[in-house]
Design an enzyme around this catalytic site. Structure first.
Site, short mmCIF file in Angstrom:
data_model
loop_
_atom_site.label_atom_id
_atom_site.label_comp_id
_atom_site.label_asym_id
_atom_site.label_seq_id
_atom_site.Cartn_x
_atom_site.Cartn_y
_atom_site.Cartn_z
N HIS A 96 0.92 -1.14 0.13
CA HIS A 96 0.07 0.12 -0.11
C HIS A 96 0.97 1.08 0.11
CE1 HIS A 96 -2.82 3.01 1.16
NE2 HIS A 96 -3.69 2.29 0.79
N GLU A 168 -3.56 2.07 -7.44
CA GLU A 168 -3.97 3.20 -6.20
C GLU A 168 -3.20 4.36 -6.44
OE1 GLU A 168 -6.68 1.69 -2.78
OE2 GLU A 168 -4.46 1.39 -2.11
C1 PEP Z 1 -6.76 3.36 0.20
O1 PEP Z 1 -6.04 4.08 1.14
O2 PEP Z 1 -6.51 2.24 -0.25
C2 PEP Z 1 -7.88 4.16 -0.16
C3 PEP Z 1 -8.54 3.66 -1.21
O3 PEP Z 1 -8.66 5.10 0.48
P1 PEP Z 1 -9.55 6.22 0.22
O4 PEP Z 1 -10.84 5.57 -0.42
O5 PEP Z 1 -10.10 6.53 1.63
O6 PEP Z 1 -9.03 7.18 -0.77
#
Ligand code: PEP
Length: 261
Positions: A96, A168
């Site tokens: 992550h 992400e």
């Molecule tokens: C994450 O940190 O994996 C995430 C998706 O956070 P958020 O949806 O709060 O942006």
């Protein structure tokens, strides 16, 4: 949107101690997502065992948010694959961006963890992401290809069938983030699909590619309809069990609208 499995997960991050986590897990224990939707959540390590017990037998997969690559030993503060398995989890989030950014996680430590997770029968949910600087310099694709190739380096063809890759963008995560535009995500995921096909051959088409970053009820369908997006990982948008179930409901409406059309 084709008839594929859609993955919907929520990462609780450093939220919900055991009492709150148990209450949230109880609220999800009788939830039955429609066929074709696979749900998962990743509670903090201190709540992992309790959440796994409450959700035992439910279709909700439970995972750790991180683990170390050694099985035991002098690694103060770490948790190992066997410990995660003993808690009852079936999956583990690895790489992550918050771990890469604040805890020195590198592409190569993610690779060690991916191998360790697979060795212990855990499904690795591998997060990759471009920083704002990389995005602005136009090197997102290069960054993501490197992170993916290193994370999966040396993984056998059979084990590649068990991994999930989650894009992400660092600039899209958290309350200061802005959700990535769907056309941009579409382009990124098309390229990512080529990368995983390069690594895994034809079976690369079956590696789930998820998007995460400020996913909400308002935008989840924009991502899930994209051809190379197999689901989403939400943080804030899924912490509350009622909100999580609403995210799933948004996607199931999309699936049934498609079937009725
Ligand atoms: C994450 O940190 O994996 C995430 C998706 O956070 P958020 O949806 O709060 O942006």
């Amino acid at each position: 949107m084709d008839q594929k499995n859609v993955w919907i997960g929520t990462n609780w991050k450093m939220n919900k101690g055991p009492a709150e986590a148990i209450a949230a897990a109880r609220a999800l224990a009788t939830f039955r997502p429609p066929e074709g939707i696979r749900c998962f959540l990743t509670p903090p390590a201190t709540s992992l065992r309790d959440v796994c017990s409450v959700l035992e037998g439910s279709p909700m997969m439970v995972g750790a948010q991180n683990m170390f690559w050694e099985d035991s030993g002098a690694w103060t503060g770490e948790i190992s694959g066997p410990m995660v398995v003993e808690c009852g989890a079936s999956t583990v989030l690895l790489g992550h961006s918050e771990r890469r950014q604040h805890f020195g996680e590198t592409d190569w430590t993610v690779n060690l963890k991916v191998h360790a997770a697979l060795r212990h029968g855990l499904r690795p949910l591998i997060c990759i992401g471009d920083t704002l600087d990389e995005f602005e310099a136009g090197v997102s694709q290069e960054t993501l290809a490197r992170q993916t190739k290193i994370a999966l380096h040396g993984v056998s063809p059979e084990d590649l069938e068990r991994v999930v890759v989650i894009y992400e963008p660092v600039w899209a995560i958290g309350s200061a983030g802005r959700p990535a535009e769907a056309p941009f995500v579409s382009g990124i995921h098309t390229e990512l699909r080529s990368v995983v096909r390069e690594i895994a051959g034809e079976s690369g088409v079956r590696i789930p590619l998820l998007y995460g970053g400020s996913v909400s009820q308002a935008n989840i369908c924009d991502y899930v309809v994209l051809p190379d997006v197999d689901g989403v990982l939400a943080g804030r948008g899924g912490w509350d069990p009622a909100d999580f179930m609403k995210l799933v409901a948004c996607v199931s409406e999309l699936v049934s609208a498609k079937v009725d059309a």
